[in-house]
Enzyme design. Structure first.
Site, PDB file in Angstrom:
ATOM      1  N   GLU A 124      -1.274  -3.119  -6.651  1.00 36.14           N
ATOM      2  CA  GLU A 124      -2.070  -2.024  -7.202  1.00 36.14           C
ATOM      3  C   GLU A 124      -1.145  -0.881  -7.638  1.00 36.14           C
ATOM      4  O   GLU A 124      -1.213  -0.369  -8.733  1.00 36.14           O
ATOM      5  CB  GLU A 124      -3.008  -1.550  -6.111  1.00 36.14           C
ATOM      6  CG  GLU A 124      -3.718  -0.272  -6.394  1.00 36.14           C
ATOM      7  CD  GLU A 124      -4.616   0.086  -5.233  1.00 36.14           C
ATOM      8  OE1 GLU A 124      -5.237  -0.843  -4.674  1.00 36.14           O
ATOM      9  OE2 GLU A 124      -4.706   1.261  -4.882  1.00 36.14           O
TER      10      GLU A 124
ATOM     11  N   GLY B 233       0.843  -1.193   0.000  1.00 37.08           N
ATOM     12  CA  GLY B 233       0.000   0.000   0.000  1.00 37.08           C
ATOM     13  C   GLY B 233       0.876   1.241   0.000  1.00 37.08           C
ATOM     14  O   GLY B 233       2.092   1.177  -0.205  1.00 37.08           O
ATOM     15  N   ILE B 234       0.243   2.363   0.264  1.00 36.99           N
ATOM     16  CA  ILE B 234       0.939   3.634   0.182  1.00 36.99           C
ATOM     17  C   ILE B 234       1.485   4.046   1.559  1.00 36.99           C
ATOM     18  O   ILE B 234       0.916   3.661   2.580  1.00 36.99           O
ATOM     19  CB  ILE B 234      -0.040   4.696  -0.368  1.00 36.99           C
ATOM     20  CG1 ILE B 234       0.657   5.997  -0.600  1.00 36.99           C
ATOM     21  CG2 ILE B 234      -1.258   4.858   0.507  1.00 36.99           C
ATOM     22  CD1 ILE B 234      -0.229   7.011  -1.315  1.00 36.99           C
ATOM     23  N   GLY B 235       2.581   4.803   1.583  1.00 37.05           N
ATOM     24  CA  GLY B 235       3.000   5.427   2.829  1.00 37.05           C
ATOM     25  C   GLY B 235       4.316   4.919   3.381  1.00 37.05           C
ATOM     26  O   GLY B 235       5.039   4.153   2.759  1.00 37.05           O
ATOM     27  N   ALA B 236       4.587   5.381   4.604  1.00 38.13           N
ATOM     28  CA  ALA B 236       5.886   5.129   5.221  1.00 38.13           C
ATOM     29  C   ALA B 236       6.074   3.659   5.601  1.00 38.13           C
ATOM     30  O   ALA B 236       7.183   3.131   5.520  1.00 38.13           O
ATOM     31  CB  ALA B 236       6.026   6.013   6.460  1.00 38.13           C
ATOM     32  N   ILE B 237       4.993   3.002   6.005  1.00 35.83           N
ATOM     33  CA  ILE B 237       5.157   1.633   6.517  1.00 35.83           C
ATOM     34  C   ILE B 237       5.604   0.655   5.420  1.00 35.83           C
ATOM     35  O   ILE B 237       6.583  -0.087   5.622  1.00 35.83           O
ATOM     36  CB  ILE B 237       3.883   1.178   7.266  1.00 35.83           C
ATOM     37  CG1 ILE B 237       3.801   1.979   8.582  1.00 35.83           C
ATOM     38  CG2 ILE B 237       3.875  -0.324   7.525  1.00 35.83           C
ATOM     39  CD1 ILE B 237       2.530   1.841   9.350  1.00 35.83           C
TER      40      ILE B 237
ATOM     41  N   GLY C 172      -7.606  -0.325  -2.888  1.00 39.66           N
ATOM     42  CA  GLY C 172      -7.514  -1.741  -3.264  1.00 39.66           C
ATOM     43  C   GLY C 172      -7.319  -2.662  -2.075  1.00 39.66           C
ATOM     44  O   GLY C 172      -6.977  -3.835  -2.247  1.00 39.66           O
TER      45      GLY C 172
HETATM   46  N1  COA Z   1      -8.147   8.520  14.930  1.00 38.81           N
HETATM   47  C1  COA Z   1      -8.057   9.811  14.507  1.00 38.81           C
HETATM   48  N2  COA Z   1      -7.196  10.217  13.539  1.00 38.81           N
HETATM   49  C2  COA Z   1      -6.405   9.281  12.981  1.00 38.81           C
HETATM   50  C3  COA Z   1      -6.449   7.934  13.363  1.00 38.81           C
HETATM   51  C4  COA Z   1      -7.367   7.556  14.377  1.00 38.81           C
HETATM   52  N3  COA Z   1      -7.475   6.302  14.805  1.00 38.81           N
HETATM   53  N4  COA Z   1      -5.541   7.249  12.643  1.00 38.81           N
HETATM   54  C5  COA Z   1      -4.952   8.131  11.818  1.00 38.81           C
HETATM   55  N5  COA Z   1      -5.468   9.352  12.023  1.00 38.81           N
HETATM   56  C6  COA Z   1      -5.109  10.581  11.331  1.00 38.81           C
HETATM   57  C7  COA Z   1      -3.597  10.860  11.427  1.00 38.81           C
HETATM   58  O1  COA Z   1      -3.285  11.571  12.599  1.00 38.81           O
HETATM   59  C8  COA Z   1      -3.360  11.668  10.177  1.00 38.81           C
HETATM   60  O2  COA Z   1      -3.818  12.985  10.383  1.00 38.81           O
HETATM   61  P1  COA Z   1      -3.089  14.243   9.721  1.00 38.81           P
HETATM   62  O3  COA Z   1      -3.345  14.084   8.254  1.00 38.81           O
HETATM   63  O4  COA Z   1      -3.792  15.397  10.326  1.00 38.81           O
HETATM   64  O5  COA Z   1      -1.641  14.122  10.093  1.00 38.81           O
HETATM   65  C9  COA Z   1      -4.290  11.013   9.183  1.00 38.81           C
HETATM   66  O6  COA Z   1      -5.314  10.385   9.948  1.00 38.81           O
HETATM   67  C10 COA Z   1      -3.620   9.947   8.337  1.00 38.81           C
HETATM   68  O7  COA Z   1      -2.974   9.031   9.152  1.00 38.81           O
HETATM   69  P2  COA Z   1      -1.530   8.463   8.755  1.00 38.81           P
HETATM   70  O8  COA Z   1      -1.157   7.472   9.800  1.00 38.81           O
HETATM   71  O9  COA Z   1      -0.577   9.566   8.487  1.00 38.81           O
HETATM   72  O10 COA Z   1      -1.916   7.791   7.365  1.00 38.81           O
HETATM   73  P3  COA Z   1      -1.087   7.056   6.258  1.00 38.81           P
HETATM   74  O11 COA Z   1      -0.560   8.058   5.294  1.00 38.81           O
HETATM   75  O12 COA Z   1      -0.113   6.071   6.839  1.00 38.81           O
HETATM   76  O13 COA Z   1      -2.294   6.270   5.547  1.00 38.81           O
HETATM   77  C11 COA Z   1      -4.402   5.189   5.613  1.00 38.81           C
HETATM   78  C12 COA Z   1      -3.063   5.368   6.290  1.00 38.81           C
HETATM   79  C13 COA Z   1      -5.139   4.100   6.334  1.00 38.81           C
HETATM   80  C14 COA Z   1      -5.211   6.475   5.660  1.00 38.81           C
HETATM   81  C15 COA Z   1      -4.132   4.788   4.122  1.00 38.81           C
HETATM   82  O14 COA Z   1      -3.326   3.642   4.098  1.00 38.81           O
HETATM   83  C16 COA Z   1      -5.415   4.507   3.370  1.00 38.81           C
HETATM   84  O15 COA Z   1      -6.075   5.421   2.908  1.00 38.81           O
HETATM   85  N6  COA Z   1      -5.800   3.205   3.253  1.00 38.81           N
HETATM   86  C17 COA Z   1      -7.005   2.775   2.572  1.00 38.81           C
HETATM   87  C18 COA Z   1      -6.732   2.322   1.165  1.00 38.81           C
HETATM   88  C19 COA Z   1      -5.738   1.221   1.074  1.00 38.81           C
HETATM   89  O16 COA Z   1      -5.392   0.541   2.016  1.00 38.81           O
HETATM   90  N7  COA Z   1      -5.245   1.003  -0.118  1.00 38.81           N
HETATM   91  C20 COA Z   1      -4.272  -0.064  -0.339  1.00 38.81           C
HETATM   92  C21 COA Z   1      -3.684  -0.110  -1.643  1.00 38.81           C
HETATM   93  S1  COA Z   1      -2.810   1.410  -2.065  1.00 38.81           S
END
Ligand code: COA
Length: 435
Positions: A236, A213-217, A334
């Site tokens: 994806e 997926g997307i992001g730092a992890i 996805g």
């Molecule tokens: N309660 C409140 N806020 C929360 C939260 C929670 N439990 N968990 C995260 N947040 C907030 C974070 O603080 C952050 O806020 P900010 O934008 O103000 O800094 C924001 O939500 C995003 O969190 P972050 O941990 O930085 O997200 P990320 O960039 O690592 O993405 C998802 C995580 C889940 C949002 C992202 O993976 C996603 O959209 N997933 C769904 C789609 C998917 O999995 N696709 C897979 C194929 S690409």
């Protein structure tokens, strides 16, 4: 007819091409960082010509039409929200449409007629074919099904292989405008992400096929895979982290039993280095998302390991990834396509990895999900959950066992509170340390 002649005949200014968009039209956009930014900026400049034009897509790009003050002219109808489209929805200038990513092309074909498709294209090759470059996904579908197709021909769009092409004769209006593609900066990988990445990588074996997926992890996980051998990719999307492991000879795709020796993706988001690397590179095959993400297709890869992230997990293992309470944050993307594909893959594993807290302030593992949230991955589909405190394998566990496993990987500051919730729910003492 000679394609070069067609090209010249259909080459127009942005203003002329955009004069074919009418108020009330549904305009579907090339996906993600392949959005035709110049055309959209021109449309915003000409905003007074338009009322209630609906833009659809899944748009983490710039989305200039979603800026404040344009609501009377443009409406966002998005299946995945990024920073600008999220704000438009929150202001009431847009709507969110829930859809599995692999079903988006079908939605456009069968349920949601497109008046105008606006896409970015590479320069044509010697046969008159342009490539959709970094976004094939549903971009190809909208271009093949819209009443009118407007293509921004941009020399910066790479020519990618696979099912990534459209012929000049299938485009109604061509606008030449070169602009560097929007880049996704490399994410910051801190201590927490590194620890999570290390746990994720511990579940990956030599020869596995990965979706990230997307992001730092995901990028952090890749950093701990430098000693693995012959990894494969059916994903994806990918970003720069995957390219680095390809260049290092770790990702070879040699053990893939499906699309052997090829990286299969539907879109790309990264830096210019990645866009240059995929240009005319047969190591990559890009196909529409209703092929790449179809769980039946995903599952044809043995040892499929899917790595995604989420917003919140409750003690039963319900995973929320697209919303924060009633606030729509992103979408399903996805995630479920791949969670299901991995479940059906021989030797497959699916992993949801997340920091244990939101900036240290609140736990992401909670007794019950926040009211108003929508569940993305259900308790029946979930398998591994990982935080910086460890790995919880939930698949075959009872609800009580799952909850104890999750409390064990919650941040220590929140474990007692979660244990109390466990006792109220399951009517037994919560000795989570016993597992
Ligand atoms: N309660 C409140 N806020 C929360 C939260 C929670 N439990 N968990 C995260 N947040 C907030 C974070 O603080 C952050 O806020 P900010 O934008 O103000 O800094 C924001 O939500 C995003 O969190 P972050 O941990 O930085 O997200 P990320 O960039 O690592 O993405 C998802 C995580 C889940 C949002 C992202 O993976 C996603 O959209 N997933 C769904 C789609 C998917 O999995 N696709 C897979 C194929 S690409």
């Amino acid at each position: 007819m000679d394609w070069k002649k067609i090209y010249q005949e259909r080459l127009v200014s942005a203003e002329e091409a955009l004069s074919h968009v009418k108020s009330g039209d549904h305009v579907a956009l090339g996906h993600a960082l392949a959005e035709p930014t110049y055309l959209l900026e021109e449309m915003v400049r000409l905003k007074d010509n338009y009322k209630n034009v609906k833009f659809s897509g899944l748009v983490p790009g710039k989305a200039p039409y979603a800026a404040e003050g344009l609501g009377e002219h443009f409406r966002t109808c998005s299946m995945f929200l990024g920073a600008s489209t999220r704000k438009a929805v929150e202001r009431g200038d847009g709507e969110f449409i829930p859809r599995f990513f692999y079903e988006v092309p079908r939605t456009y074909r069968e349920d949601w007629p497109v008046d105008v498709a606006m896409v970015t294209l590479s320069a044509p090759d010697k046969h008159g074919f342009c490539s959709f470059g970094i976004s094939v996904d549903f971009t190809k579908t909208i271009a093949e099904n819209a009443k009118i197709v407007i293509g921004q021909v941009n020399k910066y769009m790479p020519r990618t292989h696979g099912d990534s092409f459209i012929h000049i004769s299938d485009i109604d209006f061509l606008v030449e405008h070169d602009e560097p593609l929007v880049e996704l900066p490399k994410p910051h990988i801190g201590e927490v992400e590194s620890k999570i990445g290390e746990y994720v990588a511990s579940l990956v074996n030599d020869g596995d096929c990965l979706q990230l997926g997307i992001g730092a992890i995901p990028d952090a996980a890749l950093q701990f895979m430098k000693d693995k051998k012959d990894l494969g990719i059916h994903s994806e999307m990918i970003s720069d982290g995957v390219m680095d492991l390809m260049k290092a000879g770790v990702i070879t795709n040699k053990k893939k039993n499906f699309h052997n020796r090829r990286t299969v993706v539907t879109f790309l988001m990264g830096t210019k280095d990645l866009y240059d690397y995929v240009d005319d590179n047969p190591f990559f095959e890009m196909y529409p998302v209703d092929y790449v993400n179809d769980p039946r297709v995903v599952s044809q890869n043995d040892n499929m390991v899917c790595i995604n992230s989420c917003i919140q997990v409750d003690l039963t293992g319900q995973v929320v990834s697209g919303s924060i309470g009633p606030r729509q944050f992103s979408g399903v993307g996805g995630q479920v396509d791949f969670v299901r594909g991995a479940a059906w893959s021989k030797g497959g594993r699916n992993i949801i990895a997340m920091p244990s807290t939101v900036k240290g302030k609140m736990s992401k593992i909670v007794p019950v999900i926040t009211e108003g949230s929508s569940v993305t991955t259900s308790i029946n589909d979930v398998d591994y959950i990982i935080t910086e405190y460890g790995i919880a394998k939930l698949g075959s566990k009872s609800l009580n066992e799952r909850a104890r496993a999750l409390i064990n990987i919650a941040h220590p500051d929140f474990r007692e509170e979660l244990a109390k919730a466990y006792e109220e729910r399951f009517h037994e003492k919560c000795d989570y340390k016993r597992d």
